[in-house]
Design a protein around this motif. Structure first.
Motif, PDB file in Angstrom:
ATOM      1  N   VAL A 183      -6.334   1.384 -21.359  1.00  0.00           N
ATOM      2  CA  VAL A 183      -7.916   1.631 -21.322  1.00  0.00           C
ATOM      3  C   VAL A 183      -8.030   0.353 -20.857  1.00  0.00           C
ATOM      4  O   VAL A 183      -7.850  -1.040 -20.541  1.00  0.00           O
ATOM      5  N   GLY A 184      -8.979   0.296 -19.626  1.00  0.00           N
ATOM      6  CA  GLY A 184      -9.778  -1.392 -19.633  1.00  0.00           C
ATOM      7  C   GLY A 184      -8.447  -1.922 -18.057  1.00  0.00           C
ATOM      8  O   GLY A 184      -7.768  -1.584 -18.278  1.00  0.00           O
ATOM      9  N   GLY A 185      -9.072  -3.060 -18.206  1.00  0.00           N
ATOM     10  CA  GLY A 185      -7.715  -3.713 -17.382  1.00  0.00           C
ATOM     11  C   GLY A 185      -8.527  -3.839 -15.479  1.00  0.00           C
ATOM     12  O   GLY A 185      -9.203  -3.600 -15.670  1.00  0.00           O
ATOM     13  N   LEU A 186      -7.355  -4.986 -15.119  1.00  0.00           N
ATOM     14  CA  LEU A 186      -7.841  -4.573 -13.590  1.00  0.00           C
ATOM     15  C   LEU A 186      -6.421  -3.273 -13.022  1.00  0.00           C
ATOM     16  O   LEU A 186      -5.694  -4.291 -13.189  1.00  0.00           O
ATOM     17  N   ASN A 187      -7.939  -3.367 -11.954  1.00  0.00           N
ATOM     18  CA  ASN A 187      -5.952  -1.819 -11.691  1.00  0.00           C
ATOM     19  C   ASN A 187      -5.248  -1.877 -10.020  1.00  0.00           C
ATOM     20  O   ASN A 187      -6.737  -2.235  -9.418  1.00  0.00           O
ATOM     21  N   LEU A 188      -4.753  -2.951  -9.974  1.00  0.00           N
ATOM     22  CA  LEU A 188      -3.701  -3.602  -9.191  1.00  0.00           C
ATOM     23  C   LEU A 188      -3.975  -2.725  -8.249  1.00  0.00           C
ATOM     24  O   LEU A 188      -4.019  -3.507  -6.746  1.00  0.00           O
ATOM     25  N   SER A 189      -3.118  -1.325  -7.815  1.00  0.00           N
ATOM     26  CA  SER A 189      -3.097  -0.407  -6.984  1.00  0.00           C
ATOM     27  C   SER A 189      -4.633  -0.151  -6.320  1.00  0.00           C
ATOM     28  O   SER A 189      -4.596   0.030  -5.222  1.00  0.00           O
ATOM     29  N   THR A 190      -5.390  -0.396  -6.645  1.00  0.00           N
ATOM     30  CA  THR A 190      -6.570   0.027  -6.169  1.00  0.00           C
ATOM     31  C   THR A 190      -7.447  -1.445  -5.358  1.00  0.00           C
ATOM     32  O   THR A 190      -7.318  -1.163  -4.070  1.00  0.00           O
ATOM     33  N   TRP A 191      -6.639  -2.749  -5.907  1.00  0.00           N
ATOM     34  CA  TRP A 191      -7.111  -3.658  -5.597  1.00  0.00           C
ATOM     35  C   TRP A 191      -6.129  -4.207  -3.959  1.00  0.00           C
ATOM     36  O   TRP A 191      -6.511  -4.508  -3.167  1.00  0.00           O
ATOM     37  N   VAL A 192      -4.923  -3.113  -4.173  1.00  0.00           N
ATOM     38  CA  VAL A 192      -4.428  -3.091  -2.791  1.00  0.00           C
ATOM     39  C   VAL A 192      -5.068  -2.939  -1.510  1.00  0.00           C
ATOM     40  O   VAL A 192      -4.787  -2.996  -0.865  1.00  0.00           O
ATOM     41  N   LEU A 193      -5.648  -1.957  -2.278  1.00  0.00           N
ATOM     42  CA  LEU A 193      -5.748  -0.368  -1.146  1.00  0.00           C
ATOM     43  C   LEU A 193      -7.781  -1.359  -0.410  1.00  0.00           C
ATOM     44  O   LEU A 193      -7.232  -1.223   0.807  1.00  0.00           O
ATOM     45  N   ILE A 194      -8.051  -1.875  -0.898  1.00  0.00           N
ATOM     46  CA  ILE A 194      -9.123  -3.228  -0.951  1.00  0.00           C
ATOM     47  C   ILE A 194      -8.749  -4.416  -0.437  1.00  0.00           C
ATOM     48  O   ILE A 194      -9.214  -4.430   0.811  1.00  0.00           O
ATOM     49  N   ILE A 195      -8.089  -4.581  -0.782  1.00  0.00           N
ATOM     50  CA  ILE A 195      -7.177  -5.935  -0.194  1.00  0.00           C
ATOM     51  C   ILE A 195      -6.913  -5.499   1.782  1.00  0.00           C
ATOM     52  O   ILE A 195      -6.999  -6.237   3.128  1.00  0.00           O
ATOM     53  N   HIS A 196      -6.076  -4.297   1.505  1.00  0.00           N
ATOM     54  CA  HIS A 196      -5.075  -4.193   2.690  1.00  0.00           C
ATOM     55  C   HIS A 196      -6.597  -3.618   4.384  1.00  0.00           C
ATOM     56  O   HIS A 196      -6.730  -4.509   5.536  1.00  0.00           O
ATOM     57  N   GLY A 197      -7.302  -3.123   3.535  1.00  0.00           N
ATOM     58  CA  GLY A 197      -8.541  -2.787   4.046  1.00  0.00           C
ATOM     59  C   GLY A 197      -9.090  -3.485   4.411  1.00  0.00           C
ATOM     60  O   GLY A 197      -9.604  -3.624   5.789  1.00  0.00           O
ATOM     61  N   TRP A 198     -10.120  -4.742   4.597  1.00  0.00           N
ATOM     62  CA  TRP A 198     -10.205  -5.389   4.299  1.00  0.00           C
ATOM     63  C   TRP A 198     -10.026  -6.895   4.751  1.00  0.00           C
ATOM     64  O   TRP A 198     -10.242  -7.757   6.211  1.00  0.00           O
TER      65      TRP A 198
ATOM     66  N   LEU B 221       0.690  -1.530   0.222  1.00  0.00           N
ATOM     67  CA  LEU B 221       0.279  -0.421   0.041  1.00  0.00           C
ATOM     68  C   LEU B 221       1.015   1.384   0.131  1.00  0.00           C
ATOM     69  O   LEU B 221       0.508   2.131  -0.884  1.00  0.00           O
ATOM     70  N   VAL B 222       1.639   1.064   0.973  1.00  0.00           N
ATOM     71  CA  VAL B 222       2.650   2.600   1.228  1.00  0.00           C
ATOM     72  C   VAL B 222       3.264   2.336  -0.428  1.00  0.00           C
ATOM     73  O   VAL B 222       3.295   3.788  -0.829  1.00  0.00           O
TER      74      VAL B 222
END
Length: 187
Positions: free
Chosen positions: A111-126, A71-72
């Protein structure tokens, strides 16, 4: 006469045999102190429950700490360099598929694809919520004071702290279990 000596210069005990400091009366002598009943530590669970929750806490601390470091890195990438990590996107100019690439947030080169940066935020939060449950479980079973829980919880939000705290908690918990083998709650 110093504070650690009694009448006639005899040494006055200042610690219990389990290492905890306790106040002693002024007339305490080594002979009287040997008859003092030592209060044993009480736990809220059995040793197997405590060891099981400690193992779960250990894995949670390492996973949470790793995702915090990711995340950092993601925050530095996004807010310092202006890029996000994208998987499976397409190049905006050519339309070619890019398996893994950096999305420039100013130009929008992918364009498109999976934003891995956002998923790092979500996974760490949960996962931080799971980490807090693991912290609470160990803290509750060991019957530690509340500030100990706060330090454990900070391990999921301060980089590298979860690794340091986990090691200390693991060592301290096992040490207390060894020192007090009959203090656990029996069902």
């Amino acid at each position: 006469m110093s504070e650690n000596t009694g009448p006639q210069g005899t040494p006055r005990p200042v610690e219990r045999t389990d290492g905890k400091k306790v106040p002693l009366p002024a007339d305490a002598s080594p002979q009287k102190a040997s008859h003092v009943r030592i209060a044993r530590r009480k736990f809220a669970g059995t040793p197997s429950q405590i060891r099981g929750s400690l193992t779960f806490y250990k894995y949670c601390a390492w996973i949470s700490g790793t995702f915090l470091l990711l995340l950092v890195a993601e925050m530095i990438s996004r807010y310092v360099f202006g890029h996000d990590l994208i998987a499976g996107g397409r190049d905006a100019a050519t339309g070619a598929t890019v398996p893994v690439g950096w999305l420039n947030l100013e130009t929008g080169n992918l364009v498109g694809g999976l934003n891995l940066s956002t998923w790092v935020l979500i996974i760490h939060g949960w996962f931080y919520v799971v980490y807090l449950v693991a912290c609470f479980r160990v803290w509750f079973l060991m019957r530690w004071p509340f500030p100990q829980f706060i330090v454990m919880a900070l391990g999921g939000v301060v980089p590298f702290l979860s690794f340091i705290v986990e090691r200390r908690i693991h060592r301290e918990t096992l040490s207390q279990l060894r020192e007090n083998p009959t203090s656990a709650k029996r069902y």
